[in-house]
Design a protein around this motif. Structure first.
Motif, short mmCIF file in Angstrom:
data_model
loop_
_atom_site.label_atom_id
_atom_site.label_comp_id
_atom_site.label_asym_id
_atom_site.label_seq_id
_atom_site.Cartn_x
_atom_site.Cartn_y
_atom_site.Cartn_z
N PHE A 1 0.87 -1.18 0.00
CA PHE A 1 0.00 0.00 0.00
C PHE A 1 0.90 1.22 0.00
CE2 PHE A 1 -2.75 3.31 1.52
CZ PHE A 1 -4.05 2.93 1.19
N VAL B 1 -1.90 -2.88 -3.68
CA VAL B 1 -3.28 -3.19 -3.30
C VAL B 1 -4.07 -1.96 -2.89
CG1 VAL B 1 -2.76 -5.56 -2.62
CG2 VAL B 1 -2.58 -3.72 -0.92
N GLY B 2 -3.42 -0.79 -2.89
CA GLY B 2 -4.13 0.43 -2.53
C GLY B 2 -3.19 1.60 -2.42
N LEU C 1 -8.26 3.27 4.71
CA LEU C 1 -8.20 2.27 3.65
C LEU C 1 -7.30 1.07 3.94
CD1 LEU C 1 -7.98 4.64 0.53
CD2 LEU C 1 -10.01 3.55 1.52
N ALA D 1 -7.50 -3.12 2.84
CA ALA D 1 -6.58 -3.50 1.76
C ALA D 1 -5.66 -4.64 2.16
CB ALA D 1 -5.75 -2.28 1.33
#
Length: 214
Positions: free
Chosen positions: A6, A31-32, A43, A47
């Protein structure tokens, strides 16, 4: 298996470059992403990354404050700091907040991926030339060895000393003639003996107890 990553970066061109870099490598999977610390805290849990790339210069909550907040969630992840300047104080503050290492923005792709792999494997990424000042910053005045100090084996002390010098798990393993996986197993034993959860905590406690010296 790819490492889920991330990214927390507020600069749009820098984020695009980071996305492109990560997409070009088989070892990792983005993934984010978030443009602020507050957004990252919302988030990241869903994630489920194993490594968070954290810019230090963020609007609102700083990268240091966001790192601390993420670590307080006790999620199974490591934080790797991205900094555009070699500001030791900010880097040290981030490590104290729970980051497992740092890289300077603009490093070659291989070095960033190596750093991600290292922290995901339980290692710490510290520039060897800064290692001594880094530990001195944490340690303060070294305390004398206490009678109640945990009993580390010679091998465990040698591994901790190598880590304190800024060496990776693999580099530490080459010194003690063990593979990286075995070094990580020994570090797990060290964590248990010292009652800590990270490289940084282990080295700081060992220094304060006089179990190792730099």
């Amino acid at each position: 298996m790819q490492i889920p990553v991330f990214a927390v970066e507020d600069n749009a061109p820098a984020m695009r470059a980071l996305r492109k870099l990560l997409a070009s490598r088989d070892e990792v999977r983005l993934v984010g992403a978030a443009a602020s610390g507050e957004e990252a805290l919302r988030l990241v849990p869903a994630a489920k990354p194993r490594v968070v790339l954290m810019d230090l210069e963020l609007p609102g909550a700083s990268g240091v404050a966001t790192t601390l907040a993420l670590k307080e969630l006790q999620l199974p992840l490591e934080v790797l700091v991205l900094t555009s300047f070699e500001d030791e104080q900010h880097v040290f503050d981030a490590m104290r907040a729970g980051a497992s290492g740092y890289v300077v923005k603009g490093v070659r792709a291989g070095k960033l991926i190596d750093a991600i792999l290292e922290v995901d494997a339980g290692g710490t990424v510290i520039e060897p030339r800064l290692a001594k000042r880094f530990w001195a910053y944490f340690k303060g005045v070294q305390e004398p060895k206490k009678p109640s100090a945990p009993n580390l084996t010679d091998l465990e002390r040698e591994i901790l000393f190598a880590i304190a010098r800024g060496l990776s798990n693999q580099e530490a393993g080459s010194i003690v003639q063990l593979d990286r996986r075995t070094v990580r197993t020994h570090l797990g034993h060290i964590y248990s003996k010292l009652g800590v959860r990270s490289h940084v905590e282990a080295v700081v406690k060992a220094l304060k107890l006089g179990l190792i010296e730099l």
